[in-house]
Design a protein around this motif. Structure first.
Motif, PDB file in Angstrom:
ATOM      1  N   ILE A  25      59.863  40.599  55.687  1.00 30.04           N
ATOM      2  CA  ILE A  25      58.652  41.275  56.158  1.00 30.04           C
ATOM      3  C   ILE A  25      58.638  41.294  57.681  1.00 30.04           C
ATOM      4  N   GLN A  26      58.699  42.502  58.272  1.00 29.54           N
ATOM      5  CA  GLN A  26      58.596  42.658  59.724  1.00 29.54           C
ATOM      6  C   GLN A  26      57.392  43.527  60.054  1.00 29.54           C
ATOM      7  N   CYS A  27      56.586  43.070  61.006  1.00 34.78           N
ATOM      8  CA  CYS A  27      55.368  43.791  61.387  1.00 34.78           C
ATOM      9  C   CYS A  27      55.382  44.036  62.889  1.00 34.78           C
ATOM     10  N   ALA A  28      54.913  45.220  63.282  1.00 33.31           N
ATOM     11  CA  ALA A  28      54.997  45.636  64.681  1.00 33.31           C
ATOM     12  C   ALA A  28      53.803  45.210  65.518  1.00 33.31           C
ATOM     13  N   GLY A  29      52.748  44.694  64.905  1.00 31.23           N
ATOM     14  CA  GLY A  29      51.571  44.324  65.682  1.00 31.23           C
ATOM     15  C   GLY A  29      50.753  43.251  65.011  1.00 31.23           C
ATOM     16  N   ARG A  30      49.724  42.794  65.704  1.00 31.59           N
ATOM     17  CA  ARG A  30      48.834  41.759  65.180  1.00 31.59           C
ATOM     18  C   ARG A  30      48.080  42.288  63.958  1.00 31.59           C
ATOM     19  N   HIS A  31      47.865  41.395  62.976  1.00 30.75           N
ATOM     20  CA  HIS A  31      47.203  41.798  61.735  1.00 30.75           C
ATOM     21  C   HIS A  31      46.674  40.562  61.021  1.00 30.75           C
ATOM     22  N   SER A  32      45.746  40.771  60.087  1.00 25.62           N
ATOM     23  CA  SER A  32      45.180  39.689  59.285  1.00 25.62           C
ATOM     24  C   SER A  32      45.461  39.963  57.814  1.00 25.62           C
ATOM     25  N   ILE A  33      45.742  38.888  57.068  1.00 27.98           N
ATOM     26  CA  ILE A  33      46.036  39.037  55.649  1.00 27.98           C
ATOM     27  C   ILE A  33      45.197  38.067  54.821  1.00 27.98           C
ATOM     28  N   GLN A  34      44.973  38.431  53.576  1.00 28.74           N
ATOM     29  CA  GLN A  34      44.353  37.565  52.587  1.00 28.74           C
ATOM     30  C   GLN A  34      45.275  37.548  51.369  1.00 28.74           C
ATOM     31  N   VAL A  35      45.625  36.356  50.923  1.00 30.74           N
ATOM     32  CA  VAL A  35      46.632  36.198  49.873  1.00 30.74           C
ATOM     33  C   VAL A  35      46.070  35.355  48.737  1.00 30.74           C
ATOM     34  N   VAL A  36      46.381  35.768  47.523  1.00 32.83           N
ATOM     35  CA  VAL A  36      46.114  34.947  46.334  1.00 32.83           C
ATOM     36  C   VAL A  36      47.469  34.574  45.744  1.00 32.83           C
ATOM     37  N   ALA A  37      47.736  33.262  45.641  1.00 31.39           N
ATOM     38  CA  ALA A  37      48.998  32.764  45.092  1.00 31.39           C
ATOM     39  C   ALA A  37      48.740  32.148  43.726  1.00 31.39           C
ATOM     40  N   LEU A  38      49.404  32.677  42.709  1.00 29.65           N
ATOM     41  CA  LEU A  38      49.198  32.216  41.331  1.00 29.65           C
ATOM     42  C   LEU A  38      50.473  31.581  40.803  1.00 29.65           C
ATOM     43  N   PRO A  39      50.460  30.280  40.461  1.00 28.28           N
ATOM     44  CA  PRO A  39      51.631  29.674  39.797  1.00 28.28           C
ATOM     45  C   PRO A  39      51.924  30.437  38.509  1.00 28.28           C
ATOM     46  N   TYR A  40      53.076  31.104  38.454  1.00 34.58           N
ATOM     47  CA  TYR A  40      53.271  32.081  37.394  1.00 34.58           C
ATOM     48  C   TYR A  40      53.362  31.445  36.012  1.00 34.58           C
ATOM     49  N   ALA A  41      54.023  30.294  35.909  1.00 34.27           N
ATOM     50  CA  ALA A  41      54.127  29.644  34.599  1.00 34.27           C
ATOM     51  C   ALA A  41      52.743  29.289  34.064  1.00 34.27           C
ATOM     52  N   ARG A  42      51.875  28.808  34.943  1.00 33.41           N
ATOM     53  CA  ARG A  42      50.516  28.468  34.517  1.00 33.41           C
ATOM     54  C   ARG A  42      49.731  29.732  34.159  1.00 33.41           C
ATOM     55  N   LEU A  43      49.921  30.787  34.943  1.00 34.09           N
ATOM     56  CA  LEU A  43      49.228  32.045  34.652  1.00 34.09           C
ATOM     57  C   LEU A  43      49.609  32.554  33.273  1.00 34.09           C
ATOM     58  N   LYS A  44      50.901  32.544  32.939  1.00 32.34           N
ATOM     59  CA  LYS A  44      51.331  33.014  31.628  1.00 32.34           C
ATOM     60  C   LYS A  44      50.731  32.163  30.520  1.00 32.34           C
ATOM     61  N   HIS A  45      50.614  30.865  30.769  1.00 30.16           N
ATOM     62  CA  HIS A  45      50.012  29.983  29.762  1.00 30.16           C
ATOM     63  C   HIS A  45      48.540  30.325  29.558  1.00 30.16           C
ATOM     64  N   VAL A  46      47.849  30.622  30.649  1.00 30.20           N
ATOM     65  CA  VAL A  46      46.414  30.920  30.566  1.00 30.20           C
ATOM     66  C   VAL A  46      46.163  32.226  29.824  1.00 30.20           C
ATOM     67  N   VAL A  47      46.927  33.266  30.136  1.00 31.30           N
ATOM     68  CA  VAL A  47      46.664  34.582  29.538  1.00 31.30           C
ATOM     69  C   VAL A  47      47.270  34.709  28.146  1.00 31.30           C
ATOM     70  N   GLY A  48      48.239  33.839  27.799  1.00 31.54           N
ATOM     71  CA  GLY A  48      48.861  33.933  26.490  1.00 31.54           C
ATOM     72  C   GLY A  48      49.797  35.129  26.384  1.00 31.54           C
ATOM     73  N   ASP A  49      50.039  35.566  25.172  1.00 33.34           N
ATOM     74  CA  ASP A  49      51.012  36.641  24.933  1.00 33.34           C
ATOM     75  C   ASP A  49      50.388  38.026  24.875  1.00 33.34           C
ATOM     76  N   ASP A  50      49.066  38.100  24.904  1.00 38.37           N
ATOM     77  CA  ASP A  50      48.414  39.395  24.705  1.00 38.37           C
ATOM     78  C   ASP A  50      48.803  40.424  25.760  1.00 38.37           C
ATOM     79  N   LEU A  51      48.942  40.005  27.036  1.00 44.04           N
ATOM     80  CA  LEU A  51      49.245  40.957  28.098  1.00 44.04           C
ATOM     81  C   LEU A  51      50.731  41.286  28.187  1.00 44.04           C
ATOM     82  N   ARG A  52      51.560  40.509  27.509  1.00 46.28           N
ATOM     83  CA  ARG A  52      53.009  40.733  27.545  1.00 46.28           C
ATOM     84  C   ARG A  52      53.513  40.796  28.985  1.00 46.28           C
ATOM     85  N   LEU A  53      53.148  39.801  29.765  1.00 48.01           N
ATOM     86  CA  LEU A  53      53.624  39.736  31.147  1.00 48.01           C
ATOM     87  C   LEU A  53      55.132  39.511  31.158  1.00 48.01           C
ATOM     88  N   PRO A  54      55.838  40.045  32.168  1.00 46.96           N
ATOM     89  CA  PRO A  54      57.281  39.813  32.242  1.00 46.96           C
ATOM     90  C   PRO A  54      57.577  38.327  32.365  1.00 46.96           C
TER      91      PRO A  54
END
Length: 231
Positions: free
Chosen positions: A93-122
């Motif tokens: 990731i290269q950016c040419a100027g000042r900027h602000s970001i907001q990030v949500v980080a989800l532990p993927y193994a835990r996310l898959k456990h929470v949602v189960g198989d219904d969504l068929r996540l990769p």
């Protein structure tokens, strides 16, 4: 940047080790972590972590050049542009100027456990074409912004809001990935990201035969075998 062989348990662990000086906020949630940062121009690449990353541009108007595993794309920043980084993916990731970001980080193994198989996540958290550019629907960015606007994250009502919003964004990712599954380009052949993904699948098969239909499903392409045709 840190040694690329270094392992991190989460995106926030990496970010705090590498970019601590620009962090404005870290808010742990039951199955995710929110992080806000003010970044300058320069290289803001990330090492692989087990988290699925959904990031939103809050402010910024300069250009960017990004590769998050599905080929490099370029553009100009604007509020609510959102990108998704798959787990265990090195991002450039290269950016040419000042900027602000907001990030949500989800532990993927835990996310898959929470949602189960219904969504068929990769299984590996790779949403294919969604990693080849910024997400077009502004609702992704708006939902992230709404999460950061919550006044008291400890409020029980806020917890319910966070959980429902994260599940909604996950469902939206699954739907967007379904809409954007890439068919083979006209004239035959696969897109570059599909070739890379197929090569990875073959390399990881450890001698076990992988069928054409399995490869096609893994790269989001259509495959049809017509009986009686010459091959």
């Amino acid at each position: 940047m840190s040694d690329e062989s270094q392992q991190f348990d989460s995106y926030v662990d990496f970010y705090q080790a590498e970019y601590a000086s620009v962090i404005k906020r870290v808010t742990p949630l039951p199955f995710a972590t929110m992080l806000a940062a003010d970044q300058t121009a320069g290289d803001w690449s990330n090492l692989p972590t087990p988290d699925l990353i959904i990031g939103r541009i809050l402010e910024g108007r300069r250009s960017y050049s990004i590769d998050i595993g599905a080929g490099r794309f370029n553009g100009r920043m604007q509020t609510n542009l959102t990108l998704v980084i798959a787990p265990n993916t090195h991002s450039s990731i290269q950016c040419a100027g000042r900027h602000s970001i907001q990030v949500v980080a989800l532990p993927y193994a835990r996310l898959k456990h929470v949602v189960g198989d219904d969504l068929r996540l990769p299984e590996d958290g790779d949403f294919g074409a969604l990693h080849s550019g910024m997400l077009a629907p502004p609702l992704f960015g708006q939902l992230i912004g709404a999460m950061f606007d919550v006044a008291d994250p400890a409020d029980p009502a806020a917890g319910l809001f966070f959980e429902s919003t994260l599940l909604s964004m996950t469902a939206m990712l699954a739907m967007e990935a379904g809409k954007h599954k890439m068919k083979s380009p006209q004239g035959g052949g696969l897109a570059p990201w599909q070739v890379r993904r197929a090569t990875e699948m073959l390399a990881q098969s450890e001698g076990v035969k992988v069928s054409l239909s399995e490869l096609a499903a893994g790269v989001g392409a259509e495959f049809e075998l017509r009986v009686g045709e010459d091959h």
